[in-house]
Design a protein around this motif. Structure first.
Motif, PDB file in Angstrom:
ATOM      1  N   ASP A 169       1.989   8.237  -3.828  1.00 21.23           N
ATOM      2  CA  ASP A 169       1.595   8.844  -5.086  1.00 21.23           C
ATOM      3  C   ASP A 169       0.245   9.552  -5.001  1.00 21.23           C
ATOM      4  O   ASP A 169      -0.205  10.157  -5.982  1.00 21.23           O
ATOM      5  CB  ASP A 169       1.536   7.780  -6.190  1.00 21.23           C
ATOM      6  CG  ASP A 169       2.911   7.169  -6.464  1.00 21.23           C
ATOM      7  OD1 ASP A 169       3.914   7.865  -6.203  1.00 21.23           O
ATOM      8  OD2 ASP A 169       2.969   6.010  -6.902  1.00 21.23           O
ATOM      9  N   ALA A 170      -0.423   9.473  -3.812  1.00 27.18           N
ATOM     10  CA  ALA A 170      -1.753  10.060  -3.657  1.00 27.18           C
ATOM     11  C   ALA A 170      -1.660  11.551  -3.365  1.00 27.18           C
ATOM     12  O   ALA A 170      -0.624  12.053  -2.907  1.00 27.18           O
ATOM     13  CB  ALA A 170      -2.493   9.351  -2.525  1.00 27.18           C
ATOM     14  N   GLU A 212       0.809  -1.215   0.000  1.00 28.54           N
ATOM     15  CA  GLU A 212       0.000   0.000   0.000  1.00 28.54           C
ATOM     16  C   GLU A 212       0.846   1.271   0.000  1.00 28.54           C
ATOM     17  O   GLU A 212       0.317   2.370  -0.193  1.00 28.54           O
ATOM     18  CB  GLU A 212      -0.924   0.002   1.222  1.00 28.54           C
ATOM     19  CG  GLU A 212      -1.884  -1.173   1.253  1.00 28.54           C
ATOM     20  CD  GLU A 212      -2.737  -1.188   2.510  1.00 28.54           C
ATOM     21  OE1 GLU A 212      -2.845  -0.117   3.158  1.00 28.54           O
ATOM     22  OE2 GLU A 212      -3.287  -2.250   2.848  1.00 28.54           O
ATOM     23  N   GLY A 233       3.224   2.408  -2.051  1.00 26.10           N
ATOM     24  CA  GLY A 233       3.381   3.085  -3.335  1.00 26.10           C
ATOM     25  C   GLY A 233       2.207   3.997  -3.639  1.00 26.10           C
ATOM     26  O   GLY A 233       2.388   5.171  -4.004  1.00 26.10           O
ATOM     27  N   SER A 234       0.982   3.469  -3.479  1.00 22.13           N
ATOM     28  CA  SER A 234      -0.197   4.279  -3.771  1.00 22.13           C
ATOM     29  C   SER A 234      -0.338   5.430  -2.791  1.00 22.13           C
ATOM     30  O   SER A 234      -0.824   6.508  -3.143  1.00 22.13           O
ATOM     31  CB  SER A 234      -1.452   3.401  -3.749  1.00 22.13           C
ATOM     32  OG  SER A 234      -1.619   2.792  -2.466  1.00 22.13           O
ATOM     33  N   LEU A 235       0.099   5.225  -1.557  1.00 20.11           N
ATOM     34  CA  LEU A 235       0.044   6.305  -0.565  1.00 20.11           C
ATOM     35  C   LEU A 235       0.945   7.458  -0.969  1.00 20.11           C
ATOM     36  O   LEU A 235       0.547   8.627  -0.926  1.00 20.11           O
ATOM     37  CB  LEU A 235       0.472   5.765   0.810  1.00 20.11           C
ATOM     38  CG  LEU A 235      -0.623   5.399   1.806  1.00 20.11           C
ATOM     39  CD1 LEU A 235       0.007   4.822   3.068  1.00 20.11           C
ATOM     40  CD2 LEU A 235      -1.486   6.591   2.145  1.00 20.11           C
ATOM     41  N   ALA A 278      -6.373  12.158  -0.298  1.00 20.70           N
ATOM     42  CA  ALA A 278      -6.346  10.693  -0.376  1.00 20.70           C
ATOM     43  C   ALA A 278      -5.323  10.119   0.591  1.00 20.70           C
ATOM     44  O   ALA A 278      -5.551   9.076   1.215  1.00 20.70           O
ATOM     45  CB  ALA A 278      -6.032  10.249  -1.806  1.00 20.70           C
ATOM     46  N   GLU A 285      -6.193   7.439   3.480  1.00 14.30           N
ATOM     47  CA  GLU A 285      -5.513   6.150   3.537  1.00 14.30           C
ATOM     48  C   GLU A 285      -4.815   5.955   4.880  1.00 14.30           C
ATOM     49  O   GLU A 285      -4.840   4.868   5.460  1.00 14.30           O
ATOM     50  CB  GLU A 285      -4.501   6.037   2.395  1.00 14.30           C
ATOM     51  CG  GLU A 285      -5.121   5.901   1.022  1.00 14.30           C
ATOM     52  CD  GLU A 285      -5.866   4.586   0.851  1.00 14.30           C
ATOM     53  OE1 GLU A 285      -5.450   3.584   1.456  1.00 14.30           O
ATOM     54  OE2 GLU A 285      -6.869   4.568   0.132  1.00 14.30           O
TER      55      GLU A 285
END
Length: 261
Positions: free
Chosen positions: A74-75, A68, A70-72, A79, A83
């Motif tokens: 890049d958010a 998780e 990576g998406s954090l 967001a 998260e």
């Protein structure tokens, strides 16, 4: 501003407080991009790579799953906050679970309290002082563990019935006499006498009779009853014969006891 020459993977690891193996693990999972190589063929980590490494390390140390992170990173800000709140919730649940496990480990110091409530443990502790031998106390302990697991809805009432019965000197005398049967031969005529006395006592004291009849489950009653009531009894032994005789006499008097032996 990104460093012109950058640092080696070993230096990057030291600066970020991780191992080289960890850096490579992050790269393998797509959390860090492998930096460009210098003229000597060595990869060089500049300020941007070091910043990303520190961010990944910090989130991982906080308990965020690697999948998780990576998406954090890049958010956008909203967001990211959402998260993180979800991660915090899951960490809180995990912490509560670990606290329960820790408390269970503490209770393992007193093995009885791991499987039985304090009330049952205290009742077991009284039995030796009332004249019950260690083997009888051990058998009671194991039987109660089974009873609590197999018929949990009736266990508290069962303990209440035992507590009240232990205040009755006649019940204590008969129970200690029954305990003595463990040393007798199965065909000892005293077994019939004790069984008769016990059955008559139970019939004369309905509340104490519930010690025998109270642990009756709603489903698979006969199976659960026998597992509890006859736990630890060896077939053809004096205690087994005594139990069978008491049950037979109670059934003959119209008392419902699941199954038959």
């Amino acid at each position: 501003m990104q460093m012109m020459n950058g640092v080696t993977i070993g230096q990057a690891a030291v600066f970020a407080g991780v191992t080289i193996k960890t850096v490579r693990h992050y790269e393998k999972n797509g959390l860090l991009a492998e930096p460009a190589r210098d003229s000597s063929g060595y990869r060089r980590y500049g300020s941007a790579e070091l910043l990303r490494l520190v961010q990944v390390r910090t989130l991982a140390a906080a308990g965020v799953p690697l999948a998780e992170i990576g998406s954090l990173l890049d958010a956008d800000a909203d967001a990211f906050a959402t998260e993180l709140a979800d991660v915090e919730r899951r960490l809180t649940e995990r912490i509560e679970e670990l606290i329960v496990r820790r408390d269970t480990l503490h209770r393992l110091a007193d093995g009885d309290r791991t499987l039985l409530p304090d009330r049952a443990v205290e009742l077991l502790a009284r039995l030796p002082g009332l004249g019950f031998p260690p083997a009888e106390v051990a058998a009671a302990r194991e039987g109660w563990v089974l009873a609590r697991a197999l018929v949990p809805e009736g266990f508290d009432d069962y303990l209440t019935n035992v507590e009240n019965a232990l205040e009755d000197t006649e019940f204590l005398t008969l129970s200690r006499r029954a305990s003595e049967s463990a040393t007798w031969e199965p065909d000892d005529p005293r077994i019939e006498e004790v069984a008769t006395a016990l059955a008559e006592h139970y019939l004369a004291h309905p509340e104490q009779l519930k010690i025998v009849t109270g642990l009756q489950a709603r489903t698979e009653a006969a199976t659960r009853y026998k597992l509890i009531r006859h736990h630890g009894e060896e077939q053809e032994s004096a205690p087994a014969r005594l139990s069978a005789l008491v049950e037979a006499k109670l059934r003959a008097a119209g008392v419902y006891i699941p199954g038959s032996r």
